[in-house]
Write an enzyme that holds these catalytic residues in place. Structure first.
Site: not given
Length: 708
Positions: A447-448, A488, A605
């Site tokens: 999650h970057n 995110d 996603d």
């Protein structure tokens, strides 16, 4: 001859709602039942027991081919009196149905439980000989049409061509594939016909009358050919033209709407069919009232079945499937526990406070571009094919020293005219992209900002598909691109369950509900509006801004997994089904545009399993590492381990990917593909699933097989 009480054989590769529905229907109908998971065990079982009814799951060809299995069974003399039924996806072409019937299928089910019970009731009360005669009659009619020297064309009630025989192809010069699914009016007509002839024919069809006469048809080469034509409408038992209510084809094709001569039983079946075909948008209480009313005049078996339906409807989790026991599939159970639940609170009071991290500034020599024209050549080259689904986001990640979001964002937002829509300068957009990317954690393996860029790329790709473009307005497109970029932001690399179990500040702030998604949406607007230099909304009119803001928030919140099945099922019922019945007006309604946008960002996603294999493998490694790190930290902090299978010492990555694809991905992308037309993604998904399956069958737990 054997009786109807001989066993039923269910051939399903795994347990799900469909196999459970057939098991329940067998129990209700008084049939004993055998279950086979593979074609080999199915054939062996049939050789031993000579089943009267065989139900074969044909929804996912990656497991086995129903046509081949049916052909193998039909090759045995003992199958002469066996009824074979295929279960297919909700939407299947007429051509595919013909192939299945030609392979020896007696009937084809779509995924509708009402049909399961209805057909088993028919089986109980009909003799086998009647059913076999009907089956043979269908095959005989099909064979007769194929062998006929006369041209035959079959259309449905919407005038879409469903079948043409070889004689038609020979006479008219068309191939079947050029015509199937087209409206009759799309096929060129001869000028030799009287101007009002087509209207006369259509009027007869609408009124349930036959039409017979001379008709001039136009061949593919332009020549006219005279034909003596007889056109027959489809009729029900009452002799009336079949009702065109949507959703009624599978149930009502054998009953009229309610002729005077109907028996009480026929009226009840007709009523049940009408209820089944309704698209009910009223509150759930209205649904329950309708079912209660139907129970009053229903026979006991149907009334009991409706009691079970009412029990289900009165629960709160209408869209979430119920998992079986915990030992059935630990990978699926852990994924569900980790992604779809808000954690398990420890009674010990052991808390872990997760403070919001400061923005992550990534060191490196690469300067931030002032505009698109300032992007270095080697970075621009990596983005040359960014409009392709096979675009390599990891090459861009390397070229930009792990800052792909600013560069890809500038190019994608320019292509969609976002600055023009927002009335903001390119420098403001650049500053905004910088600020958003700085708040992604580069220390996260998954999650970057590379994940954000990947989701932005998928979103832009989906927005370019024709059906999607026709359905959405410019404000929807801009909202989707912004939502993908921020969806995110400031993700801590831990799941909602972890934050709730740890008693984190964010979990307390958002009451353990959609914690991360609420934080992403709120922080995105805080970052944007607190500094005029990066406020891309500052020149928007208030009403436009409110509309855009609401759309962005709704899409970001849609990525929360606890409502995954609710979003998918609403999309299927409100978008897929009406489209399958040629009701295209539903696409542009405000409510359905919301459903389309939610489905779009959800698919973007989690599109990793639909990427080319090497990209898919890289993403699988990254998400696994992030889950491993969470498990390590849960153990260190004495917190509940929400996904025990993600232990870096014992985890099988292939098994985890297989479970994720089976449980979350396949049905969702089937529905999205039926709407957006994405054959390349579905091919990648199939290839990737086979790759993980192969590793698992070889008892390998790693991302890749060992070097030969």
């Amino acid at each position: 001859m054997r009786t109807f009480w001989d066993p039923v054989l269910l051939v399903f590769s795994k347990d799900d709602s469909q196999s459970n529905g057939f098991l329940w229907a067998c129990e209700r109908a008084g049939f004993s039942c055998s279950i086979a998971r593979t074609p080999e065990t199915a054939l062996q079982c049939f050789l031993e027991k000579h089943h009267d009814i065989i139900i074969i799951d044909h929804r996912h060809s990656r497991y086995f081919d129903a046509e081949v299995l049916c052909g193998s069974i039909r090759a045995m003399k003992s199958s002469e009196n066996t009824v074979i039924v295929a279960v297919v996806k909700r939407y299947v072409s007429f051509e595919k149905l013909l192939l299945l019937i030609n392979a020896g299928m007696f009937h084809v089910f779509t995924k509708r439980s009402f049909t399961i019970w209805s057909t088993f009731k028919i089986c109980r009360h009909c003799s086998l000989s009647v059913l076999f005669c009907f089956n043979r009659a269908c095959n005989a009619i099909f064979t007769a049409m194929e062998q006929s020297q006369e041209a035959i064309e079959i259309t449905n009630e919407d005038q879409l061509i469903q079948y043409v025989n070889p004689a038609y192809e020979a006479i008219m010069g068309y191939q079947q594939g050029e015509l199937l699914g087209k409206e009759g009016v799309e096929v060129p007509k001869s000028e030799k016909n009287k101007p009002d002839l087509l209207e006369t024919i259509n009027s007869c069809i609408r009124n349930g009358k036959e039409w017979q006469g001379v008709y001039f048809a136009k061949k593919k080469n332009g020549d006219s050919v005279q034909q003596n034509v007889k056109i027959m409408p489809v009729i029900g038992q009452g002799g009336k033209h079949k009702d065109r209510r949507k959703g009624s084809l599978d149930v009502r094709s054998t009953t009229s709407r309610g002729s005077d001569g109907e028996s009480g039983s026929q009226r009840r079946h007709s009523s049940m069919a009408r209820i089944h075909s309704m698209t009910i948008e009223a509150p759930i209480t209205k649904v329950i009232n309708i079912i209660n009313a139907a129970q009053e005049s229903s026979p006991m078996p149907v009334a009991e079945a409706l009691d079970r339906v009412l029990e289900i409807l009165r629960t709160t989790e209408l869209y979430s499937p119920q998992l079986g026991t915990k030992d059935e599939d630990p990978h699926t159970n852990d994924l569900v526990g980790g992604l779809m639940m808000d954690g398990l609170r420890r009674l010990s009071g052991n808390e872990y406070i997760f403070a919001t991290k400061q923005p992550h500034h990534i060191p490196g020599h690469l300067g931030t571009p002032l505009s698109l024209s300032d992007i270095p050549q080697y970075v621009a080259r990596t983005m040359e094919n960014e409009e392709s689904w096979d675009f390599d986001i990891f090459s861009l990640e390397a070229a930009t020293i792990r800052r792909p979001l600013v560069y890809l964002g500038l190019k994608v937002f320019s292509r969609f005219g976002v600055c023009e829509f927002l009335h903001c300068s390119e420098s403001t957009l650049r500053a905004w992209l910088q600020a958003i990317e700085a708040n992604y954690h580069s220390s996260n393996s998954y999650h970057n900002s590379t994940h954000a860029a990947d989701v932005l790329h998928a979103t832009a790709y989906f927005l370019s598909k024709e059906h999607v473009k026709q359905s959405l307005d410019p404000v929807d497109e801009v909202a989707a691109l912004i939502a993908a970029t921020v969806h995110d932001v400031d993700h801590p690399g831990r799941t909602n369950s972890f934050l709730c179990n740890a008693g984190s500040e964010l979990a307390i702030l958002y009451n353990d509900t959609a914690v991360l998604e609420s934080h992403h949406a709120a922080l995105a607007f805080q970052i944007t509006t607190r500094d005029d230099k990066c406020n891309i909304f500052k020149n928007m009119e208030r009403t436009e801004y409110r509309t855009l803001r609401q759309a962005i928030i709704d899409m970001v919140l849609a990525t929360e997994m606890t409502k995954h099945f609710e979003h998918v099922n609403k999309f299927v019922n409100s978008i897929n089904k009406p489209l399958a019945e040629s009701v295209k007006s539903i696409l542009t309604s405000p409510e359905n545009r919301i459903l389309i946008k939610r489905m779009l960002i959800k698919c973007a996603d989690v599109s990793n399993p639909c990427r080319p294999l090497q990209l898919c493998i890289e993403w699988a490694g990254r998400i696994s590492e992030e889950y491993f790190a969470q498990t390590d930290e849960e153990k260190r902090q004495g917190l509940p381990v929400v996904m025990p299978v993600f232990d870096r010492n014992t985890c099988s990555i292939p098994k985890s990917q297989i479970s994720f694809i089976d449980y979350f991905i396949t049905d969702m992308f089937d529905a999205w593909d039926a709407f957006a037309d994405l054959p390349n993604l579905m091919q990648h998904l199939d290839n990737n699933f086979k790759y993980w399956k192969n590793l698992d069958e070889r008892k390998l737990r790693s991302l890749r097989p060992p070097m030969e």
